[in-house]
Design an enzyme around this catalytic site. Structure first.
Site, PDB file in Angstrom:
ATOM      1  N   GLU A  49     -46.717 -23.476 -34.258  1.00  0.00           N
ATOM      2  CA  GLU A  49     -47.653 -23.899 -34.998  1.00  0.00           C
ATOM      3  C   GLU A  49     -47.676 -25.453 -35.274  1.00  0.00           C
ATOM      4  O   GLU A  49     -46.602 -24.603 -36.258  1.00  0.00           O
ATOM      5  CB  GLU A  49     -48.753 -22.797 -34.881  1.00  0.00           C
ATOM      6  CG  GLU A  49     -47.999 -22.096 -36.278  1.00  0.00           C
ATOM      7  CD  GLU A  49     -49.348 -21.167 -36.868  1.00  0.00           C
ATOM      8  OE1 GLU A  49     -49.287 -21.565 -37.856  1.00  0.00           O
ATOM      9  OE2 GLU A  49     -49.380 -20.331 -36.140  1.00  0.00           O
TER      10      GLU A  49
ATOM     11  N   LYS B 130     -53.061 -25.922 -46.793  1.00  0.00           N
ATOM     12  CA  LYS B 130     -52.363 -25.054 -47.084  1.00  0.00           C
ATOM     13  C   LYS B 130     -51.800 -25.612 -47.946  1.00  0.00           C
ATOM     14  O   LYS B 130     -51.355 -25.249 -49.323  1.00  0.00           O
ATOM     15  CB  LYS B 130     -51.956 -24.323 -46.267  1.00  0.00           C
ATOM     16  CG  LYS B 130     -51.526 -22.690 -47.005  1.00  0.00           C
ATOM     17  CD  LYS B 130     -51.401 -21.423 -45.998  1.00  0.00           C
ATOM     18  CE  LYS B 130     -50.683 -20.659 -46.147  1.00  0.00           C
ATOM     19  NZ  LYS B 130     -50.016 -19.298 -45.502  1.00  0.00           N
TER      20      LYS B 130
ATOM     21  N   LYS C  42     -45.574 -12.918 -51.326  1.00  0.00           N
ATOM     22  CA  LYS C  42     -45.043 -12.511 -50.087  1.00  0.00           C
ATOM     23  C   LYS C  42     -44.604 -11.943 -49.478  1.00  0.00           C
ATOM     24  O   LYS C  42     -44.491 -11.217 -47.957  1.00  0.00           O
ATOM     25  CB  LYS C  42     -45.413 -14.469 -49.467  1.00  0.00           C
ATOM     26  CG  LYS C  42     -45.504 -14.364 -48.124  1.00  0.00           C
ATOM     27  CD  LYS C  42     -46.938 -13.981 -47.373  1.00  0.00           C
ATOM     28  CE  LYS C  42     -47.625 -13.471 -46.317  1.00  0.00           C
ATOM     29  NZ  LYS C  42     -48.387 -14.434 -45.519  1.00  0.00           N
TER      30      LYS C  42
ATOM     31  N   ASP D 192       0.671   5.388 -73.672  1.00  0.00           N
ATOM     32  CA  ASP D 192       2.670   5.459 -73.449  1.00  0.00           C
ATOM     33  C   ASP D 192       2.837   6.504 -72.317  1.00  0.00           C
ATOM     34  O   ASP D 192       3.712   7.045 -72.665  1.00  0.00           O
ATOM     35  CB  ASP D 192       2.824   5.151 -74.802  1.00  0.00           C
ATOM     36  CG  ASP D 192       4.752   4.458 -74.292  1.00  0.00           C
ATOM     37  OD1 ASP D 192       4.605   3.746 -73.427  1.00  0.00           O
ATOM     38  OD2 ASP D 192       5.755   4.824 -74.820  1.00  0.00           O
ATOM     39  N   SER D 193       2.231   6.525 -71.338  1.00  0.00           N
ATOM     40  CA  SER D 193       2.277   7.076 -70.525  1.00  0.00           C
ATOM     41  C   SER D 193       1.931   6.755 -69.111  1.00  0.00           C
ATOM     42  O   SER D 193       0.544   6.487 -68.638  1.00  0.00           O
ATOM     43  CB  SER D 193       2.252   8.946 -70.862  1.00  0.00           C
ATOM     44  OG  SER D 193       1.143   8.607 -70.207  1.00  0.00           O
ATOM     45  N   LEU D 194       2.786   7.425 -67.814  1.00  0.00           N
ATOM     46  CA  LEU D 194       2.546   6.845 -66.429  1.00  0.00           C
ATOM     47  C   LEU D 194       1.126   7.472 -65.951  1.00  0.00           C
ATOM     48  O   LEU D 194       0.150   6.794 -65.698  1.00  0.00           O
ATOM     49  CB  LEU D 194       3.759   7.470 -65.212  1.00  0.00           C
ATOM     50  CG  LEU D 194       4.439   6.369 -65.657  1.00  0.00           C
ATOM     51  CD1 LEU D 194       6.006   6.810 -64.294  1.00  0.00           C
ATOM     52  CD2 LEU D 194       4.204   4.800 -64.942  1.00  0.00           C
TER      53      LEU D 194
ATOM     54  N   ARG E 231       5.092   0.712 -74.621  1.00  0.00           N
ATOM     55  CA  ARG E 231       5.925   0.766 -75.159  1.00  0.00           C
ATOM     56  C   ARG E 231       6.726  -1.214 -74.307  1.00  0.00           C
ATOM     57  O   ARG E 231       6.685  -1.258 -73.138  1.00  0.00           O
ATOM     58  CB  ARG E 231       7.392   1.620 -75.148  1.00  0.00           C
ATOM     59  CG  ARG E 231       7.861   1.717 -73.274  1.00  0.00           C
ATOM     60  CD  ARG E 231       8.649   3.178 -73.409  1.00  0.00           C
ATOM     61  NE  ARG E 231       8.013   4.480 -73.273  1.00  0.00           N
ATOM     62  CZ  ARG E 231       8.396   5.688 -73.437  1.00  0.00           C
ATOM     63  NH1 ARG E 231       9.432   5.578 -73.042  1.00  0.00           N
ATOM     64  NH2 ARG E 231       7.325   6.736 -72.946  1.00  0.00           N
TER      65      ARG E 231
ATOM     66  N   ASN F   4     -14.284  -4.895 -77.375  1.00  0.00           N
ATOM     67  CA  ASN F   4     -14.409  -4.674 -75.972  1.00  0.00           C
ATOM     68  C   ASN F   4     -14.434  -5.319 -75.296  1.00  0.00           C
ATOM     69  O   ASN F   4     -13.432  -7.037 -75.566  1.00  0.00           O
ATOM     70  CB  ASN F   4     -16.281  -4.137 -75.266  1.00  0.00           C
ATOM     71  CG  ASN F   4     -16.151  -5.175 -75.880  1.00  0.00           C
ATOM     72  OD1 ASN F   4     -16.498  -5.811 -77.453  1.00  0.00           O
ATOM     73  ND2 ASN F   4     -17.804  -5.906 -75.956  1.00  0.00           N
TER      74      ASN F   4
ATOM     75  N   CYS G 190     -16.004  -8.470 -74.634  1.00  0.00           N
ATOM     76  CA  CYS G 190     -16.698  -9.806 -75.695  1.00  0.00           C
ATOM     77  C   CYS G 190     -16.487  -9.543 -76.860  1.00  0.00           C
ATOM     78  O   CYS G 190     -16.477 -10.589 -78.143  1.00  0.00           O
ATOM     79  CB  CYS G 190     -17.895 -10.001 -75.176  1.00  0.00           C
ATOM     80  SG  CYS G 190     -18.596 -10.219 -73.420  1.00  0.00           S
TER      81      CYS G 190
ATOM     82  N   GLU H 131     -17.394  -7.630 -79.687  1.00  0.00           N
ATOM     83  CA  GLU H 131     -18.280  -8.073 -80.772  1.00  0.00           C
ATOM     84  C   GLU H 131     -18.200  -6.170 -80.712  1.00  0.00           C
ATOM     85  O   GLU H 131     -19.171  -5.859 -81.756  1.00  0.00           O
ATOM     86  CB  GLU H 131     -19.225  -8.173 -80.423  1.00  0.00           C
ATOM     87  CG  GLU H 131     -20.314  -7.576 -79.672  1.00  0.00           C
ATOM     88  CD  GLU H 131     -20.118  -7.461 -77.833  1.00  0.00           C
ATOM     89  OE1 GLU H 131     -21.048  -7.457 -77.477  1.00  0.00           O
ATOM     90  OE2 GLU H 131     -19.081  -7.087 -77.380  1.00  0.00           O
TER      91      GLU H 131
END
Length: 618
Positions: free
Chosen positions: A16, A22, A92, A233-235, A263, A437, A439, A441
């Site tokens: 249209e 509007k 809307k 320090d382990s798998l 290690r 962490n 950043c 801080e």
């Protein structure tokens, strides 16, 4: 002006002619009451971006973009024009009309769609929802500038992140965050807390981070901004760390990764059955775990690896982010934090050497590095005299290499582990800080996992918010936002989901939160305080305000301890002995400003000893 014979495509697919009147009304409304903007200029700018048979929703986006393009230093008010247009369009899209539904009807609909937490409707009666509806001021949406509204649309509003469909507007999100946080409060008081918290966050007195803004009120119940995972320090521990990284990266958290104890390359494994591959392959393993997860378009997965300055491989670890080298010896998608203490600065200043070791060879020395600086120095010097494997480097060369990488990448940080412990909230002898962490801080204790279900481990979590200093006129103004910020985050601990038991152990026993400062530049400007060449009087004013900020945060946590009890592991904190930040700060700053105190610290100290503190950190 948009061409009058232009065809547009309606939502149902019909074509249209555009309704020019509007379009005029919307542009005029968006500019109404604002100085330095023009609806005619906005219409002309939009016309360039509009073509025949364009969808009506695309016209709104084009108008928004036109307003955004007009934002400049000379015409800043267009940021409000663009914001109004985003809000007009958003309502809307979300509600199908510009008339906002009742809160109760809205919550029911979005729960049915599967995007709000179904417990919302169980926590509150229909009458309580109607009462909350009276708290909402939807006009506050128009106080959010364009950049903020784009943050809302892109990151914070609940939506289907596959098709982009949105389900709420900002004020609906704010009231539901407040309702979610205080649902466990007594029925006779919780409406007051909800209203006060809603007002504080929707008026920008308190700022909330992405996990809370995007997650609270939804079935996704992971709200921690910072997660600290330490590997042993382990798998088994390394694999558990990688699994924890995957779980929390996928839940929108930023990761601190402790790899300092792994290690060095060439170290014996299984009593010499094989030799160790070193730290780099495991860092690359952590990198792969981190980047294997999408965070749903909210933000990308990020992590910082903590490493020892005296590790045998430190020279190779320092360059992991460097653009030189090959993929096999680089891990560029992580950031790095190198841990120092006073001994190594002394070696630097004196022009001496630093001796590098594998931490596995000296486990007692590794532990003392974090918990006992006198003992560490003694053990380190003894290790230097030993015949175990070592490498000697110039302190100047090592620090220069660190600073070079810092300059080149901007993403390698330092952590002074001695100060992190002496100035922190925890007793270093029993609860040392061994990492930081994403950043760099947050200072929280961690304990490595032996497997992902290890109930003895500790994954440190920190949920965050901040006080808007731009809204603070006098020190006493801190009491209300500090009280609300502490209560809101403390309540969040009970509402959060914990995918790993070690994280739940930490959160519910330590109840650590972090409440920072935002808009400090605004506060400085309002008080005529410059960034540089600050006078003693100006520093004294800043000291007075930061003192009040700290005092009211601690007081709020003590009040919570009186009401609900202290955190279960309260005894690990210095607070439990009545030790306060005014006791542990670096006294050398007294040369800059005389430490005159205005708050009633001695009464607070007495209450801390009697009632404890609800939150290990604030």
């Amino acid at each position: 002006m948009v061409q009058q014979d232009l065809l547009v495509t309606k939502r149902n697919g019909d074509l249209e002619k555009i309704d020019i009147e509007k379009f005029h009304k919307v542009c005029s409304w968006a500019c109404e009451g604002l100085t330095g903007v023009s609806s005619s200029e906005l219409e002309l700018k939009t016309q360039i971006q509009v073509n025949d048979k364009i969808k009506t929703s695309f016209i709104m986006e084009a108008t928004i973009k036109a307003a955004a393009d007009l934002i400049s230093e000379d015409t800043p008010q267009y940021q409000y024009v663009a914001s109004r247009l985003v809000n007009f369009h958003l309502r809307k899209l979300v509600y199908g009309t510009h008339i906002i539904p009742s809160l109760y009807d809205h919550v029911i609909r979005v729960i049915d769609e599967g995007y709000y937490d179904e417990f919302l409707i169980d926590w509150y009666s229909e009458d309580e929802w109607k009462q909350m509806d009276t708290f909402i001021n939807h006009d506050r949406d128009f106080n959010i500038v364009y950049a903020g509204m784009e943050q809302w649309r892109g990151k914070y509003l609940v939506k289907n992140r596959t098709n982009g469909k949105l389900y709420e507007t900002p004020q609906m999100a704010y009231i539901l965050i407040a309702a979610s946080l205080f649902n466990r409060y007594p029925i006779d008081t919780r409406m007051r807390w909800i209203k006060n918290y809603y007002d504080a966050i929707s008026n920008f007195d308190i700022s909330l981070p992405t996990p809370i803004m995007a997650g609270v009120r939804t079935p996704q119940k992971q709200y921690s901004s910072c997660v600290l995972v330490e590997s042993d320090d382990s798998l088994d521990s390394i694999n558990a760390t990688a699994s924890a990284i995957v779980k929390y990266a996928s839940a929108k958290a930023g990761l601190g990764i402790g790899a300092a104890s792994i290690r060095a390359i060439g170290s014996p494994v299984r009593n010499g059955d094989t030799s160790h591959t070193g730290v780099v392959p495991f860092i690359k393993y952590f990198q792969a775990a981190l980047k294997s997860c999408s965070q749903g378009g909210v933000r990308s997965s990020s992590g910082t690896v903590n490493l020892l300055c005296w590790h045998y491989e430190i020279e190779d670890l320092l360059v992991l982010k460097n653009n030189k080298g090959i993929e096999e010896n680089r891990a560029r998608n992580l950031d790095y934090c190198i841990q120092f203490n006073k001994l190594f600065y002394e070696r630097l200043i004196e022009g001496k050497n630093i001796t590098l070791f594998s931490p596995h060879d000296f486990p007692d020395m590794y532990q003392a590095f974090y918990s006992d600086q006198v003992l560490f120095k003694e053990l380190y010097e003894r290790a230097e005299r030993s015949h175990k494997r070592k490498k000697i480097v110039s302190a100047i060369d090592l620090f220069t290499a660190f600073l070079q990488e810092r300059k080149d990448t901007g993403r390698i940080y330092l952590m002074n582990v001695d100060h992190s412990n002496t100035h922190g909230a925890f007793k270093e002898k029993t609860t040392p800080i061994r990492m930081t962490n994403l950043c760099v801080e947050v200072q929280l204790p961690t304990k490595p996992l032996n497997d992902i279900n290890d109930e003895e481990g500790e994954i440190a979590l920190c949920i965050l918010s901040a006080i808007n200093w731009g809204k603070i006129r006098e020190p006493k103004d801190f009491e209300r936002p500090c009280t609300l910020a502490v209560r809101g985050l403390d309540a969040l601990i009970e509402n959060q989901h914990y995918p790993i038991k070690a994280a739940e152990n930490f959160a519910k026993n330590r109840r650590a939160i972090g409440i920072g400062i935002i808009n400090l530049a605004n506060w400085l400007a309002k008080n005529d305080i410059p960034y540089q060449e600050v006078t003693k009087e100006e520093l004294a004013k800043f000291h007075e305000f930061t003192e009040a900020w700290s005092y009211y945060l601690i007081k709020a946590s003590v009040d919570l301890a009186k009401e609900f009890g202290p955190c279960p592991w309260n005894k690990d904190t210095k607070y439990s002995d009545g030790i306060l930040p005014i006791d542990t700060y670096k006294k050398e700053v007294d040369e800059l400003v005389e430490p005159v105190y205005h708050m009633n610290w001695e009464n607070l100290r007495k209450d801390l000893k009697e009632f404890g503190i609800r939150n290990s950190t604030l």
